[in-house]
Design a protein around this motif. Structure first.
Motif, short mmCIF file in Angstrom:
data_model
loop_
_atom_site.label_atom_id
_atom_site.label_comp_id
_atom_site.label_asym_id
_atom_site.label_seq_id
_atom_site.Cartn_x
_atom_site.Cartn_y
_atom_site.Cartn_z
N PHE A 295 -1.75 -22.62 6.85
CA PHE A 295 -0.95 -22.17 8.00
C PHE A 295 -1.70 -21.32 9.03
N ALA A 296 -2.95 -20.93 8.75
CA ALA A 296 -3.68 -20.12 9.74
C ALA A 296 -4.79 -20.98 10.35
N PRO A 297 -5.04 -20.89 11.66
CA PRO A 297 -4.30 -20.06 12.61
C PRO A 297 -2.87 -20.57 12.78
N GLY A 298 -1.95 -19.62 12.91
CA GLY A 298 -0.56 -20.01 13.10
C GLY A 298 0.37 -18.83 12.89
N PRO A 299 1.69 -19.12 12.95
CA PRO A 299 2.68 -18.03 12.98
C PRO A 299 3.02 -17.47 11.60
N LEU A 300 1.98 -17.16 10.82
CA LEU A 300 2.18 -16.61 9.47
C LEU A 300 1.45 -15.28 9.35
N THR A 301 2.17 -14.26 8.87
CA THR A 301 1.58 -12.95 8.59
C THR A 301 1.68 -12.69 7.10
N LEU A 302 0.56 -12.35 6.47
CA LEU A 302 0.56 -11.99 5.06
C LEU A 302 0.33 -10.50 4.92
N VAL A 303 1.10 -9.84 4.08
CA VAL A 303 0.84 -8.42 3.78
C VAL A 303 0.06 -8.40 2.46
N LEU A 304 -1.20 -7.95 2.55
CA LEU A 304 -2.14 -8.05 1.42
C LEU A 304 -2.62 -6.66 1.00
N PRO A 305 -3.14 -6.53 -0.24
CA PRO A 305 -3.76 -5.26 -0.62
C PRO A 305 -5.01 -5.04 0.24
N LYS A 306 -5.18 -3.80 0.70
CA LYS A 306 -6.28 -3.50 1.63
C LYS A 306 -7.52 -3.03 0.87
N LYS A 307 -8.69 -3.54 1.28
CA LYS A 307 -9.95 -3.11 0.66
C LYS A 307 -10.64 -2.03 1.48
N ASN A 308 -10.54 -2.18 2.81
CA ASN A 308 -11.25 -1.26 3.70
C ASN A 308 -10.28 -0.17 4.18
N PRO A 309 -10.45 1.07 3.71
CA PRO A 309 -9.47 2.12 4.05
C PRO A 309 -9.55 2.57 5.51
N ASN A 310 -10.59 2.15 6.24
CA ASN A 310 -10.73 2.65 7.62
C ASN A 310 -9.89 1.91 8.64
N ILE A 311 -9.26 0.85 8.18
CA ILE A 311 -8.52 0.03 9.13
C ILE A 311 -7.09 0.59 9.28
N PHE A 312 -6.58 0.55 10.50
CA PHE A 312 -5.27 1.15 10.81
C PHE A 312 -4.13 0.38 10.16
N PRO A 313 -3.11 0.97 9.62
CA PRO A 313 -2.90 2.41 9.40
C PRO A 313 -3.59 2.87 8.11
N LYS A 314 -4.45 3.91 8.27
CA LYS A 314 -5.34 4.31 7.18
C LYS A 314 -4.59 4.71 5.91
N GLU A 315 -3.41 5.30 6.06
CA GLU A 315 -2.72 5.85 4.87
C GLU A 315 -2.10 4.77 4.00
N LEU A 316 -1.98 3.54 4.50
CA LEU A 316 -1.33 2.50 3.69
C LEU A 316 -2.34 1.73 2.84
N SER A 317 -1.89 1.30 1.65
CA SER A 317 -2.78 0.53 0.78
C SER A 317 -2.65 -0.96 1.04
N THR A 318 -1.73 -1.33 1.96
CA THR A 318 -1.57 -2.76 2.29
C THR A 318 -1.86 -2.97 3.78
N LEU A 319 -2.14 -4.21 4.12
CA LEU A 319 -2.38 -4.55 5.54
C LEU A 319 -1.74 -5.90 5.85
N ALA A 320 -1.00 -5.93 6.97
CA ALA A 320 -0.43 -7.20 7.44
C ALA A 320 -1.49 -7.89 8.29
#
Ligand code: TXA
Ligand code: MG
Length: 330
Positions: free
Chosen positions: A84-109
């Motif tokens: 489905f990517a590229p395309g209209p799909l967003t996955l919320v995944l566990p984050k590896k890099n803590p410097n990416i916004f929002p820093k306080e969350l352990s997941t990233l969309a």
């Protein structure tokens, strides 16, 4: 502030690298973005939108490899992205890099937009782009350049001029941070397509049938997608009878399928005032037109927008959700 309204990928990438905020189109809706590594610039987006600070942003990437460099991508998440990517799909995944916004969350969309020029821009920025939809918080997302310029000229550093959104409603969001995965926001990639990848996907009932929506991800608990006018969501029968009673009232607006097959009524319907009446022929066209229609209605000073329920079948899930949210906000 002087806003650069431009198609120049380098110029717009320079604005991001200098900590600027740029409005850009995706295939779903317009986004308002900044570098995911620049916390200050990301926070400016919240100020501009009036967005609650606990509602995280989606990071937009140009490739699956880039996503893998900052998130844990499971085997099934990768298969989903390949489909489905590229395309209209967003996955919320566990984050590896803590410097990416929002820093306080352990997941990233994460999401990869479809337009190759927009992906080229993201790549040229040397950073993912954190972006919510480009609209004032709680109001409908924008899908037309003219509306973007009206709201954001003089307020952001840049506005990216390239193909306008074609799908019209925001991406499908799937939470993959625990098992089973959960559909956090329905969109044009529907739950039955996702269930091919994980039959155990949790799909809130309210996404499938008419009824009150239940908040799941931070963003879903806020008032959303609502124009200033009241929105009434009506069955085809109720839509027709309301039309017969109030259709001539110039403070009302109408969007739906009814009358499309009934020649005489259709001509009454469209002659009345085509700008406050929109006939659509499919759920897909309905989604594409919806937010632009809401926006036009607010500009015309309409009091009540009557919306017919979507047709059964393809394209219903995301569209019904947006219509329900808009009508609940009254
Ligand atoms: O189509 C789209 O998704 C557009 C374009 C610009 O990409 N973006 C968009 O962003 O609609 P926004 O911020 O309006 O909606 C993002 C949704 C919100 O409901 C938010 O709460 C949820 O995704 N979200 C973002 N990060 C999350 C996270 N880490 N965990 C759970 N939900 C998250
Ligand atoms: Mg939004």
């Amino acid at each position: 502030m002087k806003t650069q309204i431009s198609s120049d990928v380098r110029l717009l990438a320079d604005l991001i690298r200098k900590g600027g905020v740029v409005v850009f189109p995706t295939e779903t809706v317009y986004g308002i973005g900044a570098s995911s590594y620049n916390e200050e610039a990301c926070k400016r987006i919240y100020q501009i939108k009036g967005r609650p600070s606990d509602n995280p942003l989606i990071a937009h990437f140009s490739s699956i490899e880039e996503i893998k460099s900052v998130c844990e991508v499971s085997e099934v998440a990768e298969r989903l992205l390949c489909e489905f990517a590229p395309g209209p799909l967003t996955l919320v995944l566990p984050k590896k890099n803590p410097n990416i916004f929002p820093k306080e969350l352990s997941t990233l969309a994460v999401r990869i937009p479809k337009n190759p020029i927009v992906r080229d821009w993201i790549k040229t920025c040397d950073s993912p782009i954190s972006a919510p939809s480009a609209n004032l918080s709680g109001r409908p997302s924008l899908t037309r350049m003219t509306d973007v310029v009206r709201y954001f000229d003089g307020i952001v550093d840049g506005i990216f001029v390239t193909d306008e959104p074609s799908l019209g409603i925001e991406s499908t969001v799937v939470g993959m941070f625990e098992d089973p995965p959960v559909l956090l926001r329905p969109g044009s990639i529907e739950s039955n397509e996702l269930k091919r990848f994980f039959p155990n996907l949790l799909v809130p009932n309210s996404f499938l049938v008419e009824g009150k929506t239940v908040p799941l991800s931070p963003g879903m608990k806020y008032k959303h997608y609502a124009p200033k006018a009241n929105v009434k969501l009506l069955s085809p029968d109720a839509f027709s009878s309301e039309w017969n009673r109030y259709g001539t009232d110039s403070k009302t607006a109408w969007i739906g399928f009814s009358y499309a097959n009934e020649e005489k009524l259709e001509s009454t319907f469209t002659k009345t005032n085509p700008t406050r009446v929109k006939i659509v022929s499919s759920n897909f066209e309905y989604s594409t037109e919806l937010y632009a229609f809401f926006e036009s209605c607010d500009q015309m000073g309409i009091d009540t927008i009557h919306c017919e329920t979507p047709k059964e079948g393809e394209g219903k899930e995301g569209l019904l959700n947006r219509l329900q949210k808009a009508s609940e906000a009254n």
